[in-house]
Motif scaffolding. Sequence first.
Motif, PDB file in Angstrom:
ATOM      1  N   VAL A  30       0.822  -1.267  -0.045  1.00 37.49           N
ATOM      2  CA  VAL A  30      -0.012  -0.021  -0.013  1.00 37.49           C
ATOM      3  C   VAL A  30       0.892   1.184  -0.014  1.00 37.49           C
ATOM      4  O   VAL A  30       2.130   1.213   0.159  1.00 37.49           O
ATOM      5  N   ARG A  31       0.040   2.419  -0.408  1.00 36.04           N
ATOM      6  CA  ARG A  31       1.033   3.642  -0.343  1.00 36.04           C
ATOM      7  C   ARG A  31       0.123   4.690   0.203  1.00 36.04           C
ATOM      8  O   ARG A  31      -1.000   4.500   0.243  1.00 36.04           O
ATOM      9  N   PRO A  32       0.726   5.758   0.671  1.00 32.36           N
ATOM     10  CA  PRO A  32      -0.256   7.141   1.166  1.00 32.36           C
ATOM     11  C   PRO A  32      -1.130   7.558   0.000  1.00 32.36           C
ATOM     12  O   PRO A  32      -0.887   7.552  -1.079  1.00 32.36           O
ATOM     13  N   GLY A  33      -2.280   7.625   0.598  1.00 32.91           N
ATOM     14  CA  GLY A  33      -3.586   8.196  -0.172  1.00 32.91           C
ATOM     15  C   GLY A  33      -4.497   6.827  -0.651  1.00 32.91           C
ATOM     16  O   GLY A  33      -5.519   7.300  -0.886  1.00 32.91           O
ATOM     17  N   ASP A  34      -3.895   5.534  -0.338  1.00 29.18           N
ATOM     18  CA  ASP A  34      -4.960   4.379  -0.432  1.00 29.18           C
ATOM     19  C   ASP A  34      -5.919   4.463   0.428  1.00 29.18           C
ATOM     20  O   ASP A  34      -5.653   4.964   1.753  1.00 29.18           O
ATOM     21  N   ARG A  35      -7.122   3.847   0.256  1.00 27.23           N
ATOM     22  CA  ARG A  35      -8.141   3.690   1.285  1.00 27.23           C
ATOM     23  C   ARG A  35      -8.074   2.366   1.738  1.00 27.23           C
ATOM     24  O   ARG A  35      -8.437   1.258   0.771  1.00 27.23           O
ATOM     25  N   VAL A  36      -7.858   1.985   2.981  1.00 20.56           N
ATOM     26  CA  VAL A  36      -7.897   0.652   3.624  1.00 20.56           C
ATOM     27  C   VAL A  36      -8.709   0.589   4.871  1.00 20.56           C
ATOM     28  O   VAL A  36      -9.110   1.444   5.402  1.00 20.56           O
ATOM     29  N   VAL A  37      -8.621  -0.904   5.238  1.00 23.28           N
ATOM     30  CA  VAL A  37      -9.179  -1.137   6.702  1.00 23.28           C
ATOM     31  C   VAL A  37      -8.468  -2.191   7.166  1.00 23.28           C
ATOM     32  O   VAL A  37      -7.956  -3.149   6.360  1.00 23.28           O
ATOM     33  N   ALA A  38      -8.180  -2.323   8.477  1.00 20.06           N
ATOM     34  CA  ALA A  38      -7.294  -3.146   9.212  1.00 20.06           C
ATOM     35  C   ALA A  38      -7.696  -3.128  10.437  1.00 20.06           C
ATOM     36  O   ALA A  38      -8.009  -2.577  11.293  1.00 20.06           O
ATOM     37  N   ASP A  39      -7.227  -4.478  11.013  1.00 19.58           N
ATOM     38  CA  ASP A  39      -7.522  -4.857  12.297  1.00 19.58           C
ATOM     39  C   ASP A  39      -6.263  -4.219  13.107  1.00 19.58           C
ATOM     40  O   ASP A  39      -5.323  -4.503  12.776  1.00 19.58           O
ATOM     41  N   VAL A  40      -6.729  -3.293  14.141  1.00 22.24           N
ATOM     42  CA  VAL A  40      -5.779  -2.807  14.985  1.00 22.24           C
ATOM     43  C   VAL A  40      -5.819  -3.351  16.574  1.00 22.24           C
ATOM     44  O   VAL A  40      -6.820  -3.272  17.045  1.00 22.24           O
ATOM     45  N   ALA A  97      -4.171   5.666  13.465  1.00 22.16           N
ATOM     46  CA  ALA A  97      -3.855   4.510  14.164  1.00 22.16           C
ATOM     47  C   ALA A  97      -2.634   3.555  13.492  1.00 22.16           C
ATOM     48  O   ALA A  97      -2.858   3.857  12.252  1.00 22.16           O
ATOM     49  N   ILE A  98      -1.981   2.976  14.110  1.00 22.03           N
ATOM     50  CA  ILE A  98      -1.021   2.125  13.621  1.00 22.03           C
ATOM     51  C   ILE A  98      -1.459   0.899  13.204  1.00 22.03           C
ATOM     52  O   ILE A  98      -1.927   0.115  14.088  1.00 22.03           O
ATOM     53  N   ALA A  99      -1.368   0.133  11.906  1.00 22.17           N
ATOM     54  CA  ALA A  99      -1.737  -1.238  11.702  1.00 22.17           C
ATOM     55  C   ALA A  99      -0.794  -1.901  11.051  1.00 22.17           C
ATOM     56  O   ALA A  99       0.347  -1.260  10.545  1.00 22.17           O
ATOM     57  N   GLN A 100      -0.575  -3.246  11.171  1.00 23.32           N
ATOM     58  CA  GLN A 100       0.192  -4.198  10.280  1.00 23.32           C
ATOM     59  C   GLN A 100      -0.128  -4.096   8.836  1.00 23.32           C
ATOM     60  O   GLN A 100      -1.332  -4.299   8.694  1.00 23.32           O
ATOM     61  N   ALA A 101       1.082  -3.695   8.018  1.00 19.10           N
ATOM     62  CA  ALA A 101       0.759  -3.710   6.518  1.00 19.10           C
ATOM     63  C   ALA A 101      -0.116  -4.811   6.140  1.00 19.10           C
ATOM     64  O   ALA A 101      -1.132  -4.919   5.006  1.00 19.10           O
ATOM     65  N   SER A 102       0.502  -6.071   6.738  1.00 16.54           N
ATOM     66  CA  SER A 102      -0.020  -7.222   5.911  1.00 16.54           C
ATOM     67  C   SER A 102      -1.534  -7.545   6.285  1.00 16.54           C
ATOM     68  O   SER A 102      -2.116  -8.535   5.650  1.00 16.54           O
ATOM     69  N   PHE A 103      -2.196  -6.776   7.400  1.00 16.86           N
ATOM     70  CA  PHE A 103      -3.399  -7.005   7.730  1.00 16.86           C
ATOM     71  C   PHE A 103      -4.557  -6.111   6.866  1.00 16.86           C
ATOM     72  O   PHE A 103      -5.650  -6.368   6.805  1.00 16.86           O
ATOM     73  N   ALA A 104      -3.824  -5.211   6.179  1.00 19.05           N
ATOM     74  CA  ALA A 104      -4.606  -4.067   5.504  1.00 19.05           C
ATOM     75  C   ALA A 104      -5.274  -4.754   4.127  1.00 19.05           C
ATOM     76  O   ALA A 104      -4.854  -5.443   3.355  1.00 19.05           O
ATOM     77  N   ILE A 105      -6.636  -4.039   4.022  1.00 18.54           N
ATOM     78  CA  ILE A 105      -7.454  -4.679   3.106  1.00 18.54           C
ATOM     79  C   ILE A 105      -7.933  -3.440   2.308  1.00 18.54           C
ATOM     80  O   ILE A 105      -8.297  -2.399   2.738  1.00 18.54           O
ATOM     81  N   THR A 106      -7.723  -3.452   0.855  1.00 20.55           N
ATOM     82  CA  THR A 106      -8.129  -2.091   0.064  1.00 20.55           C
ATOM     83  C   THR A 106      -9.699  -2.144   0.127  1.00 20.55           C
ATOM     84  O   THR A 106     -10.328  -3.173   0.042  1.00 20.55           O
TER      85      THR A 106
END
Length: 325
Positions: free
Chosen positions: A80-90, A99-108
């Motif tokens: 992912v990169r800045p500007g992307d819209r994602v959702v992640a478990d924090v 909030a800080i999230a693990q990039a591997s958990f992020a879903i577009t």
Amino acid sequence: MRIIRHYKHGDPSVLRVEETDQPSPGPGELLIRAEAIGVTYAEVQRRQGIPIGGHADLPGSPGGDVAGVVEAVGENVTTVRPGDRVVADVHHGAYADYAIAQASFAITIPPRLDAAEATLLPSPAQTAYHAIKEAGRLAPGETILIDAASGGVGHLAVQIAKAMGAGQVIALASTPAKLEFARELGADVVINYTDEDWDEQVKLATGGRGVDVVLETVGGDVLDKCIQLTAPFGRVVFYGSASGTMHRIHPLAFARAKTFTGFALYAMLYNKPEAVAAGQADLLQMILSGAVRPVVHARLGIEEAAKAHELMESRAQLGKIVLVP
């Protein structure tokens, strides 16, 4: 930025709004500017002092599913990169502006979903999906019993089970409004588990045979009866204890070739990443096709976190409760 913390266990009033510095992502992490934050019952229990997942640490800062815009990424993040819209478990510090999230958990986030709806993708939808598919091994035509069927996970489980070809979906809930909600989502049979004879109603609905798969998240007497209602070679999937009560279970309860399986989403995330990725793709297809509809019950401001927890404790919600900064 604002963040919600608590320094003792107790009722929702222990949650307080504080100002703190905006965090920076470390290696493998990303910083999300929150547009919506999904509230989970596990964090309600941790606030109460019930150790869910092995901890109810103090000071506490609840976790949750955070949807929003990527503000920054740490080293080694390429997905992912800045500007992307994602959702992640924090895990911690989710009730915050950032909030800080693990990039591997992020879903577009798909364009058709708003941020509040998207908060159902990480924990609730994946819990429902994998509890049914991986742990419950639901086969087309089988019968599934889902308790807490109107909640954040349960209302998705009803729809996912139908999308996977369940022959009969039996939904348990505690009020007429919740039962009607589950029926509208596709449940074939709805039963009020506050009725003294609710288990007899399940037996009647299955012709006395019992159910092939149970999704159980209440514990206590409900779990005991669900085990009894499981058909030979059936599977009981236990993924929570909303009642806060657990009884000892005798091994002979499973003598009819029944299987009892505990389920936690983190076990999937850390041990079966390929299955998680495949499940995400399948879930998104279900949602975009209209087969599964995420439902948001209430959208509240961060400063209303205590009210969100009060709603969760009242067990009145139909779908997901979301904080919106």
